[in-house]
Enzyme design. Structure first.
Site, PDB file in Angstrom:
ATOM      1  N   LEU A  46       0.864  -1.192   0.000  1.00 15.20           N
ATOM      2  CA  LEU A  46       0.000   0.000   0.000  1.00 15.20           C
ATOM      3  C   LEU A  46       0.891   1.230   0.000  1.00 15.20           C
ATOM      4  O   LEU A  46       2.000   1.200   0.529  1.00 15.20           O
ATOM      5  CB  LEU A  46      -0.891   0.023   1.246  1.00 15.20           C
ATOM      6  N   ASP A  47       0.389   2.338  -0.542  1.00 12.53           N
ATOM      7  CA  ASP A  47       1.126   3.602  -0.515  1.00 12.53           C
ATOM      8  C   ASP A  47       1.264   4.087   0.928  1.00 12.53           C
ATOM      9  O   ASP A  47       0.466   3.709   1.794  1.00 12.53           O
ATOM     10  CB  ASP A  47       0.374   4.678  -1.314  1.00 12.53           C
ATOM     11  N   ILE A  48       2.189   5.002   1.126  1.00 11.74           N
ATOM     12  CA  ILE A  48       2.446   5.518   2.487  1.00 11.74           C
ATOM     13  C   ILE A  48       1.204   6.149   3.121  1.00 11.74           C
ATOM     14  O   ILE A  48       0.977   6.028   4.319  1.00 11.74           O
ATOM     15  CB  ILE A  48       3.645   6.506   2.463  1.00 11.74           C
TER      16      ILE A  48
END
Ligand code: URA
Length: 230
Positions: free
Chosen positions: A100-102
């Protein structure tokens, strides 16, 4: 897993000491002396050190609620990594099945079973992932059909697979996709002139995040492991 890593995983020996023991002829695999530290051994291999059978390395499977600001990487100089949230032995041997993105929160799976994670992340696996999201602009009703038909994204050769969009209110929706392309959800909304401002993964295949609080994790049950590998 490589033989030296296997030994370092199931004993107190460091990787260097494991290599030394292998070189010294103290290790057997399936009854024969193994002198190659890079030898690939199966998780259930019969490995002995100085005549002492080593416990087979059993694979581990966890689900974790990724909080915002934490990165899906094994190492990062600036940010907390999802691995650092796990208080388990030898966590470096785990990998993330679907990053997942930050700024995305929600369900992340971690394991040391590469075959299992491949069945979740491989493009051909078509494993559904459901996201709850909010957008900067209202989502027009026709977006449901556009996503259902499959969008074209910049720098992708093929049309995306059909995605199911359920509108919750003007700027809130639930989206189910069966692929895992780079920044896919954000790029899908970008392609229709909107922007995702909040993104949260609720589900991967049959597995839901449930009541886990941000930063918490738990081991998967045998039934959950089997359900995702089906
Ligand atoms: N799609 C995105 O754009 N970001 C994520 O973190 C996951 C899916």
């Amino acid at each position: 897993m490589r033989l030296d890593k296997f030994i370092a995983t199931v004993t107190d020996l460091s990787r260097t000491d494991a290599k030394r023991a292998i070189k010294a002829g103290e290790v057997t695999v399936g009854g024969s002396v193994a002198i190659d530290a890079q030898l690939e051994v199966a998780a259930d291999a019969r490995v002995e050190l100085s005549g002492r059978p080593l416990r087979a390395a059993t694979a581990r499977y966890f689900m974790l609620h990724k909080p915002e600001g934490c990165v899906c990487a094994t190492k990062d100089r600036q940010h907390l990594t999802v691995l650092e949230l796990l208080d388990v032995d030898n966590r470096e041997s785990l990998h993330i099945a679907g990053r997942l993105d930050i700024d995305t929160t929600g369900l992340v799976l971690l394991t040391d079973d590469g075959q299992w994670s491949h069945r979740i992340t491989a493009p051909k696996a078509h494993c559904d992932k459901t996201y709850w999201l909010q957008t900067a602009e209202p989502i027009p009703a026709e977006t449901v059909k556009q996503f259902e038909r499959g969008l074209f994204l910049h720098s992708e050769k093929e049309r995306l697979k059909p995605a199911q969009l359920e509108l919750i209110d003007a700027v809130t929706a639930r989206l189910t996709i069966s692929e895992g392309k780079y920044h896919q959800v954000k790029r899908m909304f970008g392609a229709i002139g909107n922007a995702v401002i909040k993104l949260h993964r609720e589900r991967i295949g049959a597995l839901e995040l449930g009541a886990l609080a941000p930063g918490e994790y738990r081991a998967l049950t045998a039934a959950e492991i089997a359900a995702l590998a089906a």
